[in-house]
Scaffold this motif. Structure first.
Motif, short mmCIF file in Angstrom:
data_model
loop_
_atom_site.label_atom_id
_atom_site.label_comp_id
_atom_site.label_asym_id
_atom_site.label_seq_id
_atom_site.Cartn_x
_atom_site.Cartn_y
_atom_site.Cartn_z
N THR A 256 107.94 62.62 127.94
CA THR A 256 107.06 63.79 127.97
C THR A 256 107.23 64.62 126.70
O THR A 256 106.24 65.06 126.11
CB THR A 256 107.35 64.64 129.22
OG1 THR A 256 107.18 63.82 130.37
CG2 THR A 256 106.44 65.84 129.30
N GLY B 249 112.44 59.83 131.43
CA GLY B 249 111.12 60.36 131.72
C GLY B 249 110.85 61.66 130.99
O GLY B 249 109.75 61.86 130.44
N ARG C 67 102.57 60.22 132.80
CA ARG C 67 103.02 58.94 133.35
C ARG C 67 102.01 58.31 134.29
O ARG C 67 101.78 57.10 134.25
CB ARG C 67 104.35 59.14 134.08
CG ARG C 67 104.91 57.88 134.72
CD ARG C 67 106.15 58.14 135.48
NE ARG C 67 105.88 59.05 136.60
CZ ARG C 67 106.77 59.46 137.46
NH1 ARG C 67 108.03 59.09 137.33
NH2 ARG C 67 106.45 60.27 138.43
N GLU D 188 106.80 64.53 135.13
CA GLU D 188 106.38 63.45 134.23
C GLU D 188 104.90 63.12 134.35
O GLU D 188 104.31 62.54 133.44
CB GLU D 188 107.19 62.19 134.52
CG GLU D 188 108.65 62.27 134.15
CD GLU D 188 109.36 60.99 134.49
OE1 GLU D 188 108.97 59.93 133.95
OE2 GLU D 188 110.29 61.04 135.30
#
Length: 143
Positions: free
Chosen positions: A47, A43, A128, A137
């Motif tokens: 990013t 994750g 996300r 995230e």
């Protein structure tokens, strides 16, 4: 040269079900400890990748500006970095190699906002969760 004796398998030469269960338990414990950490790294990597891609897109938009003399409009968006806008003879692209270059690591298009004044455009990914705001995230990436 020595010849070794043929080894014959007997009923006593295998492993017990208890030994198999112990090994599987150890593997499950390792996976339970290591798995979440690996997912966290993945994750964070997405990013960081999005931040790097935003920087590349900003540079590509600046190159478009140098060649064409204007920033892309909101209706054109970032697609003008890959394919020439209609009737634009000064376009010297493509400024990005593929259409995938204008898609964030979560599979959504980057959000481009044309400048209101001379040089204040923005390129943004909502992270996300795909919604504005958030932390970790889910935080927005870009400017």
């Amino acid at each position: 040269m020595k010849h070794t004796k043929d080894i014959r398998w007997s009923r006593k030469s295998g492993v017990t079900i208890l030994e198999v269960l112990v090994v599987l338990s150890i593997i499950a414990l390792i996976a339970a400890v290591v798995g979440p950490r690996l997912i966290g790294y993945l994750g964070r990597a997405k990013t960081e990748t999005a931040a790097l891609q935003v920087d590349q897109l900003r540079q590509a938009v600046q190159l478009f500006y140098i060649d064409v003399g204007r920033y892309p409009s909101d209706s054109e968006g970032l697609s003008v970095l890959v394919t020439a806008p209609a009737g634009e003879a000064a376009w010297s692209g493509p400024y990005m190699d593929t259409d995938e270059a204008i898609v964030d690591p979560w599979g959504r298009d980057y959000i481009y906002a044309a400048p209101e004044n001379a040089d204040n455009f923005s390129i943004l990914s909502y992270g996300r969760d795909g919604t504005s705001g958030g932390t970790g995230e889910d935080a927005d990436v870009g400017q």
